[in-house]
Write an enzyme that holds these catalytic residues in place. Structure first.
Site, PDB file in Angstrom:
ATOM      1  CB  ALA A 133     126.369   4.071 -15.073  1.00  0.00           C
ATOM      2  CD  GLU A 145     126.331   6.034 -11.984  1.00  0.00           C
ATOM      3  OE1 GLU A 145     125.210   5.792 -12.472  1.00  0.00           O
ATOM      4  OE2 GLU A 145     126.670   5.601 -10.851  1.00  0.00           O
ATOM      5  CG  HIS A 190     125.706   7.371  -6.714  1.00  0.00           C
ATOM      6  ND1 HIS A 190     124.803   7.217  -5.685  1.00  0.00           N
ATOM      7  CD2 HIS A 190     125.098   6.876  -7.830  1.00  0.00           C
ATOM      8  CE1 HIS A 190     123.704   6.656  -6.156  1.00  0.00           C
ATOM      9  NE2 HIS A 190     123.845   6.448  -7.447  1.00  0.00           N
TER      10      HIS A 190
END
Length: 962
Positions: A348, A384, A387
């Site tokens: 990912a 993710e 992030h």
């Protein structure tokens, strides 16, 4: 970006000293022998097409190198804005080879007079003449370009100028470029896949850490942030996606009059080059809007139609909102695309506004009732999304502080996942999946520190090697510890301050420490023994972690680096001292946090009385990143407590106690008998994740085939089964009557297989009967689904206790066209479980056939058979008899892998000589030397294991009936 070893008790002691001596001799030869086997597939992937030569060029551009840091750029020029056009020359159904071209205009600010512009470029060739406009805003002003020089080793392009760029002024660098579009999953790449029965292609990108320079010339360093206007030219049947929303879709014709679509995207936020992203595909999507953020999940049309991405859509918005509320910092993009790619090497990737995923990381079958699959998707999506703040909004200055991106995202992934799946136990999953595995890895010699100096990461250093469990899991573990001793309230307050200060900018770990210090200084509830920087640098700037030794007679706690006692000569540049927060309890009552800030310290509160009910527990719930070595007095009291009232110790601390004592045994701190004392209580242990760590230590998978050769086996069988029966029968009841009732039991879905496999391996008749019954049920009705929680075990032992009839059924189902890749892998393994030698030999013969198996299955079949207790001799004879053919197909790598497994059975010089006779005739001189050393080392390790198992057998003999 998402990354993601083996554990076991029986590791040799003196053998490790031999290994150190042999290491240099082994290294060169073993590098040549490293084996790379892909998963067994029915079809090999199509070969990559040859690369195109660009028009007017003498030779095609070279392939992009592996991600090293390349050359660091001078700071004469800083990018402000990119106008980027990308044109992949791909039409549906086209055979290839493929290329892409483009144009980039980079507005730069000149900080120092220079007559050259240096930027990153790798594997690209120039297209047309490069130019420099400016200084801006003077109309028509330009600086003449003398030439464009490519430096492949440094991954840079140098624009040599006839004039000078002046400090304080702005210029525009204009470069046309072209490159090859490969199928290698890095940079800009092409992927082939099947959707609704039709072959299709898509184009996607993966630019972290340093692949942006393989797609367009750029200032490819995380601190050189800029805004981007992106335009993609593509075939009209595809849709183009990038970081920002599309604002215009138009048409254009190429030089041949063919029609292309041009998709133009809105101006991006200020960001690093590695976060730019491009996808060109023929996918469908599902969508919902959360707080003004349009979320779209893109996937193959059949996957969208079948609802496979609905779960990802349902959790993405709530996780976004959870993180926004927790961090008190808004997500600033108007849209977020998550794309499920059929083939994607990174797992990912967090690209701002256009996240990409391996499709298996994003898809959930609505018919699947069990939470383990949901949990995996929730964890990856949360990582993710984390992030978007840690990495995208605030980015590390340089890759040496990558943990500020990955460690913090790995911490928040568990918070986000347990927010959307509240039935998951946050602390148990975090310790089991994150802390315990990295403690095992971080104790190995040569493991690096979490934060490296920039000097170490330059030149040919592979930046990809930083994307490891130290960065992710150790980073998350020390973040957990930090949040624990600060309190989550202060920690989040500090993170909010840090994020707001460095938004659209870059930071290093000292910047994070500064903001935490500011928050600590502004209150008086939490008092620290030293500055935040002093405390945390002791964890991030030196290798490894400490082990605390507690003497409850004197109340003394000492610390040292947790290292293998056989290698005491290892040194550490950071003086092996940490500033350690010690959470602790006494007799079940939590005590105030203590700090150990020197090598040894006396804590009068930790002296125990003569009462056997007076006990101490350190590092409660594994809140600190260290191991604990108790004195015999306290360990005996803890062992007694476990037998009488195991729940008096929290589950995570029971897990930690077991894991610590076996690790301490393995590294020579305590005797194996001490560790075994803590297993007596296990009949009262009802937590599967604790049972799993026990079994990984007592019955490691790589030794199942050899343990039966030792006198310890019948004793271990009697001792373990007596303790396993309560938890075995508890779960067997669900398997037989209502397996769906386990749909929310995460650890049953992850670890029940190991429990049942061990019960069958130990010969528990109930387990063998259950396997036979369920396998027979499947044979009677191939539509019947064996409970997936124990499917591998049932198939193995269904074949093992059966005859050729059961084996033939497995073979038939393997060849069934409806069998999935996972089905086939389970059956490949199950067919190696047969107990009749002729069946194993026939299986190996089948493996040689080009018509019965694809060629890349053969090594897997051989390795499955060689690991079985009756299969290792059969497989070895098969390899030696068929070596000319096997060698021609698979080379020396197969032999090396087989020898590694055979080594487990080597205990005498005669056995080594038997193997030597064969490989002396098949290997080159340097390979023979390496293999001899490997087997010598293995023999010593096996001798050590015999000594250790004799001790275990002696202890079991005395305690088996307790």
């Amino acid at each position: 970006m998402g990354p993601r070893g083996g554990r076991g008790l029986y590791v040799g002691r003196r053998a490790a000293a031999l290994l150190a001596a042999l290491l240099l001799a082994l290294l060169a030869a073993l590098l040549a022998l490293a084996a790379l086997y892909g998963r067994c597939r029915q079809e090999a992937p199509p070969p990559a097409p040859p690369s195109p030569a660009a028009p007017g060029s003498a030779a095609p551009p070279g392939p992009a190198p592996a991600a090293g840091s390349g050359r660091r750029l001078p700071r004469h020029l800083l990018p402000l804005h990119y106008d980027l056009e990308l044109w992949p020359r791909v039409r549906p159904g086209q055979a290839g080879p493929f290329a892409f071209s483009g144009q980039v205009n980079i507005t730069v600010h000149c900080r120092q007079d220079t007559d050259a512009a240096v930027l990153h470029s790798s594997g690209l060739r120039s297209r047309g003449a490069a130019a420099v406009r400016g200084p801006l805003p003077e109309p028509g002003a330009a600086v003449e370009v003398a030439g464009l020089r490519q430096e492949a080793a440094g991954e840079v392009a140098v624009l040599e100028l006839r004039g000078r760029l002046r400090a304080g002024r702005r210029y525009v660098l204009q470069l046309g470029f072209q490159g090859r579009l490969e199928e290698d999953l890095d940079g800009l790449f092409l992927t082939r896949y099947t959707d609704q029965g039709r072959s299709s292609m898509l184009i996607a990108s993966q630019l972290e850490p340093t692949y942006a320079r393989t797609v367009y010339p750029c200032f490819d360093e995380p601190a050189m942030k800029a805004t981007f206007n992106i335009r993609i030219v593509h075939d009209p049947s595809y849709v183009a996606l990038s970081n920002m929303p599309a604002i215009d879709v138009s048409e254009m014709k190429d030089e041949n009059g063919s029609l292309w679509t041009v998709t133009t995207f809105n101006t991006s936020l200020k960001m690093s080059t590695y976060l730019t992203a491009f996808v060109i595909c023929d996918f469908d999507y599902v969508t919902r809007t959360e707080r003004g953020n349009e979320i779209r999940i893109w996937a193959r049309k059949e996957a969208v139609k079948n609802g496979y991405v609905d779960y990802a859509l349902n959790i993405t918005g709530p996780i976004f909102s959870f993180l926004e509320d927790l961090l008190n910092v808004s997500y600033l993009l108007p849209k977020t695309d998550l794309v499920a790619l059929p083939d994607f090497g990174a797992g990912a990737m967090e690209n701002w506004g256009l996240m990409t995923f391996q499709e298996s990381s994003l898809m959930y079958l609505p018919s699947d009732k069990f939470t383990s699959r949901k949990a995996m998707i929730a964890i990856i999506v949360s990582h993710e999304l984390g992030h978007q703040w840690f990495g995208n909004l605030v980015t590390m200055n340089w890759w040496n502080d990558l943990w500020l991106n990955e460690g913090l995202a790995s911490y928040f992934e568990y918070l986000g996942a347990t927010f959307v799946e509240p039935k998951l136990s946050l602390d148990k999953i975090f310790y089991d999946h994150v802390v315990q595995p990295v403690l095992r890895e971080d104790s190995e010699i040569g493991v690096r520190s979490l934060s490296e100096s920039e000097d170490k990461i330059k030149g040919s250093f592979s930046l990809m090697s930083l994307f490891d469990s130290i960065t992710y899991n150790k980073g998350a573990s020390i973040t957990w510890m930090l949040s624990g001793f600060l309190t989550e309230k202060l920690f989040i307050r500090a993170l909010t301050s840090y994020l707001k200060e460095f938004s659209f900018s870059n930071a290093n770990q000292d910047d994070l420490w500064t903001h935490i210090q500011m928050v600590v200084d502004a209150q008086d509830e939490v008092q620290l023994p030293a500055s935040v920087k002093q405390i945390m640098d002791s964890w991030t700037c030196q290798n490894g972690f400490p082990v605390l030794t507690l003497n409850t007679t004197t109340g003394t706690i000492s610390q040292e680096q947790f290292l293998n006692k056989k290698n005491e000569n290892s040194t550490d540049s950071y003086n092996n001292t940490w500033i350690i927060p010690i959470s602790w309890m006494r007799n079940g009552s939590s005590q105030p946090l203590m700090w150990l800030d020197k090598s040894s310290k006396v804590f009068p509160e930790m002296k125990v009385s003569e009462s056997e009910y007076d006990w101490i527990l350190l590092n409660v719930n594994l809140s600190g990143y260290y191991r604990v070595n108790y004195d015999q007095l306290n360990l005996k009291r803890l062992a007694r407590l476990l037998e009488n009232d195991p729940k008096a110790i929290p589950a995570v601390s029971r897990f930690q106690l077991i894991d610590d004592v076996f690790a301490l045994t393995q590294f020579g701190y305590i005797q194996i008998e001490t560790a075994l004392e803590l297993t007596k209580y296990l009949a009262r242990e009802d937590e599967l994740f604790i049972w799993n760590v026990v079994l990984l230590n007592l019955v490691p998978e790589n030794l199942e085939s050899t343990l039966k050769n030792y006198e310890v086996y019948p004793l271990l069988k009697k001792y373990l089964l007596k303790r396993m029966l309560p938890i075995y029968h508890y779960y067997a009841g669900f398997i037989c009557q209502n397996v769906d009732a386990l749909e929310d039991d995460y650890f049953a879905q992850v670890y029940l297989e190991k429990l049942f496999a061990t019960a069958c391996w130990l010969g528990l008749q109930d387990c063998l009967n259950l396997s036979s019954e369920l396998y027979a049920k499947w044979m009677d009705n191939p539509e019947y689904k064996i409970p997936f929680l124990i499917r591998r075990t049932v198939c193995c032992y269904g074949v093992a206790v059966g005859s050729d009839k059961e084996w033939n059924f497995a073979w038939k189902m393997y060849n069934n066209t409806d069998s999935t890749k996972e089905d086939k892998d389970i059956l490949l393994s199950a067919m190696s479980c047969a107990k009749e030698s002729w069946l194993l030999y026939r299986y190996l013969q089948y493996g040689l056939s080009d018509t019965l198996f694809s060629s890349n299955c053969t090594p897997i079949i051989i390795l499955y058979v060689v690991t079985k207790d009756i299969g290792h001799r059969i497989a070895w004879e098969f390899v030696t008899e068929n070596w000319p053919l096997l060698s021609e197909r698979y080379g020396k790598e197969l032999l090396h892998d087989v020898l590694k497994v055979m080594g487990r059975f080597v205990n005498t010089d005669v056995q080594i000589q038997e193997l030597q006779v064969f490989y002396n005739a098949t290997l080159e001189e340097d390979e023979r030397v390496a293999t001899t050393l490997l087997l010598e080392f293995t023999k010593f390790e096996n001798m050590e294991r015999r000594e250790l198992l004799a001790k275990v057998a002696n202890w079991l003999q005395k305690n088996v009936d307790d």
